[in-house]
Motif scaffolding. Structure first.
Motif, PDB file in Angstrom:
ATOM      1  N   CYS A  55       0.842  -1.159   0.015  1.00 26.27           N
ATOM      2  CA  CYS A  55      -0.072   0.087  -0.122  1.00 26.27           C
ATOM      3  C   CYS A  55       0.955   1.250  -0.206  1.00 26.27           C
ATOM      4  CB  CYS A  55      -0.989   0.118   1.132  1.00 26.27           C
ATOM      5  SG  CYS A  55      -2.234  -1.436   1.095  1.00 26.27           S
ATOM      6  N   ARG A  56       0.510   2.188  -0.734  1.00 22.12           N
ATOM      7  CA  ARG A  56       0.926   3.825  -0.398  1.00 22.12           C
ATOM      8  C   ARG A  56       0.311   4.100   0.544  1.00 22.12           C
ATOM      9  NH1 ARG A  56      -0.865   2.776  -5.923  1.00 22.12           N
ATOM     10  NH2 ARG A  56       0.594   3.189  -7.591  1.00 22.12           N
TER      11      ARG A  56
ATOM     12  N   ASP B 125      -0.953   6.963   1.275  1.00 21.29           N
ATOM     13  CA  ASP B 125      -2.313   7.676   1.322  1.00 21.29           C
ATOM     14  C   ASP B 125      -3.397   6.668   1.107  1.00 21.29           C
ATOM     15  OD1 ASP B 125      -1.722   7.212  -1.407  1.00 21.29           O
ATOM     16  OD2 ASP B 125      -2.554   8.653  -2.414  1.00 21.29           O
ATOM     17  N   GLU B 126      -3.220   5.472   0.508  1.00 17.38           N
ATOM     18  CA  GLU B 126      -4.070   4.226   0.297  1.00 17.38           C
ATOM     19  C   GLU B 126      -4.328   4.049   1.867  1.00 17.38           C
ATOM     20  OE1 GLU B 126      -2.910   2.510  -3.840  1.00 17.38           O
ATOM     21  OE2 GLU B 126      -2.151   1.526  -2.099  1.00 17.38           O
TER      22      GLU B 126
ATOM     23  N   ASN C 234      -6.622   6.938   3.871  1.00 15.50           N
ATOM     24  CA  ASN C 234      -8.015   6.645   3.297  1.00 15.50           C
ATOM     25  C   ASN C 234      -8.827   5.510   3.371  1.00 15.50           C
ATOM     26  OD1 ASN C 234      -7.934   9.375   2.331  1.00 15.50           O
ATOM     27  ND2 ASN C 234      -6.899   8.814   0.543  1.00 15.50           N
ATOM     28  N   LEU C 235      -8.055   4.436   3.812  1.00  9.75           N
ATOM     29  CA  LEU C 235      -8.912   3.293   4.043  1.00  9.75           C
ATOM     30  C   LEU C 235      -9.898   3.170   5.094  1.00  9.75           C
ATOM     31  CD1 LEU C 235      -8.342   0.270   2.741  1.00  9.75           C
ATOM     32  CD2 LEU C 235      -7.045  -0.217   4.959  1.00  9.75           C
TER      33      LEU C 235
ATOM     34  N   ASP D  82     -13.955  -1.052   3.817  1.00  5.91           N
ATOM     35  CA  ASP D  82     -13.262  -1.578   2.803  1.00  5.91           C
ATOM     36  C   ASP D  82     -12.648  -2.812   3.352  1.00  5.91           C
ATOM     37  OD1 ASP D  82     -13.418   0.517   1.145  1.00  5.91           O
ATOM     38  OD2 ASP D  82     -11.839   1.812   2.286  1.00  5.91           O
TER      39      ASP D  82
ATOM     40  N   ILE E  44      -9.199  -1.695  -1.911  1.00  4.36           N
ATOM     41  CA  ILE E  44      -8.417  -0.366  -2.061  1.00  4.36           C
ATOM     42  C   ILE E  44      -9.163   0.282  -3.158  1.00  4.36           C
ATOM     43  CG2 ILE E  44      -6.260   1.051  -2.597  1.00  4.36           C
ATOM     44  CD1 ILE E  44      -6.197  -0.670   0.009  1.00  4.36           C
TER      45      ILE E  44
ATOM     46  N   ASN F 184      -9.454   3.681  -4.382  1.00  9.71           N
ATOM     47  CA  ASN F 184      -8.999   4.658  -4.908  1.00  9.71           C
ATOM     48  C   ASN F 184      -7.503   4.576  -4.768  1.00  9.71           C
ATOM     49  OD1 ASN F 184     -11.505   6.127  -5.027  1.00  9.71           O
ATOM     50  ND2 ASN F 184     -11.509   6.449  -2.956  1.00  9.71           N
ATOM     51  N   THR F 185      -6.759   4.529  -5.924  1.00  7.08           N
ATOM     52  CA  THR F 185      -5.491   4.082  -6.291  1.00  7.08           C
ATOM     53  C   THR F 185      -5.105   5.339  -7.357  1.00  7.08           C
ATOM     54  OG1 THR F 185      -5.695   2.789  -8.171  1.00  7.08           O
ATOM     55  CG2 THR F 185      -5.994   1.675  -6.054  1.00  7.08           C
ATOM     56  N   LYS F 186      -3.717   5.221  -7.171  1.00  5.52           N
ATOM     57  CA  LYS F 186      -2.907   6.360  -7.728  1.00  5.52           C
ATOM     58  C   LYS F 186      -3.256   6.035  -9.453  1.00  5.52           C
ATOM     59  CE  LYS F 186       1.845   8.347  -8.883  1.00  5.52           C
ATOM     60  NZ  LYS F 186       3.121   8.110  -8.417  1.00  5.52           N
TER      61      LYS F 186
ATOM     62  N   ARG G  35       5.660  -0.351   0.638  1.00  2.00           N
ATOM     63  CA  ARG G  35       5.515  -0.815  -0.782  1.00  2.00           C
ATOM     64  C   ARG G  35       6.615  -1.517  -1.321  1.00  2.00           C
ATOM     65  NH1 ARG G  35       1.652   0.031  -4.365  1.00  2.00           N
ATOM     66  NH2 ARG G  35       1.978   0.932  -6.621  1.00  2.00           N
TER      67      ARG G  35
END
Length: 301
Positions: free
Chosen positions: A133-134, A136-137, A140-141, A145, A157, A159-161, A240
């Motif tokens: 995971c990034r 920000d992921e 925002n979890l 989810d 997840i 919303n991803t980049k 990551r």
């Protein structure tokens, strides 16, 4: 009708740049435009771009120069209908400028190092490593989810980049599920938001959600607790990179690693995989054991 058509066109154009980093693109583009104005440049030819990036190369490292090139390229295509990716001399210059350059990367945590620390940090470490995971992921979890199916956790997840949702699973290895359930059980009933990660202190969870800076410091906090050297090098990318490296060490191919972490580029995925001694030892054994080299050495002895 013409005004309406132009309005729709402008809205469409404005949405072509990445939403999160649009301001950075605009800064890079405006910096280039300002340089051109100072030099009285009217046409954005290949020689002009070469001169611009040649000057910037004196102040920027190779990775930053490539990032500036990418942002300027996108803006020139959108705003000026000029594709500088077709400038072969410019590309050759950028590649030549990067010869011998090694990007400074976050250090990784090994399996043995992922041990005791505070509960919120443990859960962040488990999910971050399991899902590559990034930062920000993780921030925002939400509780919605994650589905607890008894023998494992199914984590989404959304919303991803890359705008492509990912799903990963946390299995009941060690006491990972127990830690997650304990952390979730401490969630105050009056919390109005659904963010998963809350500040956890003195055995209690508050209603305040964990921010990106705190989440990004999890690897360095763990490294500090374990008394590892170069604590500052354990950045938010650590989770990551650690996940990708653990998979590579286990013999998983790069295609599966890309799919797991949601990378589109093989080059980018490979950049996150640490060239560990463990992996190199496996490769050495595969190359040397049972080959003619081992047979020759036996005969010589």
């Amino acid at each position: 009708r013409k005004r309406l058509w132009r309005l729709h066109a402008n809205i469409a154009i404005s949405n072509l740049l990445p939403t999160k980093s649009r301001s950075l693109y605009d800064i890079a583009y405006n910096r280039f435009k300002k340089w051109c104005a100072e030099k009285n440049v009217q046409v954005y030819s290949e020689n002009v771009l070469l001169a611009y990036f040649s000057e910037n190369a004196k102040n920027y490292k190779s990775s930053t120069l490539w990032a500036q090139y990418s942002m300027v390229k996108s803006c020139l295509i959108i705003y000026d209908n000029i594709d500088i990716s077709k400038f072969p001399k410019l590309i050759a210059f950028l590649k030549k400028n990067g010869d011998g350059y090694q990007a400074k990367k976050s250090k990784i945590l090994t399996k043995m190092q992922m041990t005791k620390k505070f509960l919120m940090i443990k859960v962040g470490l488990i999910l971050g490593i399991a899902g590559a995971c990034r930062t920000d992921e993780l921030v925002n979890l939400t509780v919605d989810d994650i589905e607890d199916v008894g023998s494992s956790l199914i984590v989404k997840i959304p919303n991803t980049k890359t705008k492509i949702p990912r799903i990963f699973v946390v299995t009941d290895v060690g006491n990972m599920l127990e830690l997650f359930r304990k952390y979730l059980s401490l969630r105050p009933p009056h919390v109005k938001h659904k963010r998963l990660f809350l500040y956890y202190k003195a055995g209690k969870c508050s209603s305040q959600p964990v921010g990106k800076n705190t989440m990004g410091k999890i690897p360095s906090v763990v490294a500090s607790y374990l008394k590892l050297p170069d604590v500052a090098c354990y950045t938010g990318h650590c989770l990551r990179r650690s996940s990708a490296t653990l998979l590579a060490d286990a013999g998983v191919d790069i295609t599966a690693i890309k799919r797991h972490a949601g990378w589109k580029s093989t080059t980018v995925a490979e950049g996150y995989v640490e060239n560990s001694i463990e992996n190199k030892t496996k490769i050495a054994n595969q190359v040397l054991v049972g080959t003619t080299i081992s047979a020759i050495t036996k005969n010589v002895s």
